[in-house]
Design an enzyme around this catalytic site. Structure first.
Site, PDB file in Angstrom:
ATOM      1  N   THR A  82       5.821   3.651  -0.533  1.00 50.24           N
ATOM      2  CA  THR A  82       4.780   2.875   0.141  1.00 50.24           C
ATOM      3  C   THR A  82       5.129   1.400  -0.006  1.00 50.24           C
ATOM      4  OG1 THR A  82       3.087   4.539  -0.301  1.00 50.24           O
ATOM      5  CG2 THR A  82       2.327   2.333   0.255  1.00 50.24           C
ATOM      6  N   LYS A 137       0.563   3.730   6.865  1.00 55.44           N
ATOM      7  CA  LYS A 137       0.304   4.158   5.484  1.00 55.44           C
ATOM      8  C   LYS A 137      -0.621   3.182   4.769  1.00 55.44           C
ATOM      9  CE  LYS A 137       0.313   5.992   1.477  1.00 55.44           C
ATOM     10  NZ  LYS A 137       1.445   6.131   0.582  1.00 55.44           N
TER      11      LYS A 137
END
Length: 309
Positions: A100, A175
């Site tokens: 991420t 995300k």
């Protein structure tokens, strides 16, 4: 017809990377692995993986290399160190960045990988440790579309759903949007539970009411149960990672001139929890900081659902 499975690489053996890599091994894929703390690769080696000393050696050995790291700084270091990924990629190889990170970092890595003649896909995931173990993550992908289809079977081993979103940067942006919603929901949940507790109401009844109505969500039940058991020592999603994701989301809002007032406020709560020494705990530990009455040290916090510890 060649039925031999391709050589794979995996960089990162943390809370998420370890179970993901194990799923690839269990499916019979030969796997070369690296982690900054080499001891964390022991379960992978025991399952049949080959451990090497540098990220460069991983990509040199593998046709497709996956990476699952803690944050943008770690992703950049693994790629651009003297013995990093960029020194080993080239034609015939592919790099799949599943950490991420922010879109700027994803693009920097992607451009560098592609400049060496290799294929690149960013593929961050939604889900925490239980979903990684079960192969039930949701995978958001962007970058080389041909590569996305080529490794579809591998993505299916790691997640229950995967989507292609377009050019590099799209998946990391998506995300961050997903995680900013999760972080905000968790902050509101902890505040509501604190109000229930302080008003002398039954915390378990609160969870049952949520589960039976329109606000039913797996995260509330899972994190509510951890709070009820005062279990913050076995992190599934470390609090420091949620704070990092909220920080990156606020930065992305700045780039697009989108006001993110709720996310910014939630970020401050997670930052405060990190100041309290809870950065390594599960993000459910945010509840503990709302029980405190003063700084520094926050006094002696109340236990879950109002019981003194």
């Amino acid at each position: 017809m060649n039925t031999e499975k391709p050589q794979l690489g995996f960089i990162g053996a943390g809370l998420m990377g370890l179970p993901m890599a194990l799923n690839l091994l269990r499916a019979g894929y030969p796997l070369t692995v690296w982690n900054r703390d080499g001891a964390k690769c022991a379960p992978l080696v025991a399952a049949g993986a080959r451990q090497v000393a540098t990220p460069l050696e991983v990509v040199a050995a593998a046709e497709v290399t996956f990476s699952m790291l803690a944050d943008p700084a770690a992703a950049l270091a693994v790629c651009f160190s003297p013995h990093g990924v960029i020194q080993g990629v080239g034609p015939g190889k592919a790099y799949v960045e599943m950490s991420t990170i922010d879109p700027e970092t994803a693009c920097k890595i992607g451009i560098s990988v592609q400049a060496r003649g290799a294929l690149f896909l960013e593929a961050p995931v939604s889900g925490s440790t239980p979903q990684a173990q079960a192969g039930e993550l949701v995978i958001m992908a962007a970058g080389d579309e041909a590569l996305y289809h080529q490794i579809g079977d591998l993505l299916a081993l790691l997640g229950k759903k995967h989507l292609y979103l377009g050019e590099v940067g799209a998946a990391s942006s998506m995300k961050l949007a997903v995680n900013m919603l999760m972080g905000g929901m968790m902050a509101a949940f902890c505040e509501a539970l604190t109000l229930v507790q302080t008003a002398g109401l039954d915390g378990q009844a609160f969870l049952e009411i949520l589960a039976a109505g329109a606000l039913a969500a797996p995260i509330f039940q899972a994190k509510g149960d951890k709070i009820r058991r005062a279990d913050t020592a076995t992190p599934q999603f470390p609090l420091k990672h949620m704070q990092k994701d909220l920080r990156l989301a606020v930065q992305l809002g700045d780039v697009h001139h989108v006001p993110l007032a709720v996310t910014a406020a939630a970020n401050e709560l997670y930052k405060r929890a990190c100041q309290c020494g809870l950065e390594e705990a599960d993000m459910a530990a945010l509840f503990e900081t709302l029980q405190a009455r003063s700084l520094p040290g926050w006094g002696k916090p109340l236990g879950a659902f109002g019981k003194k510890r």
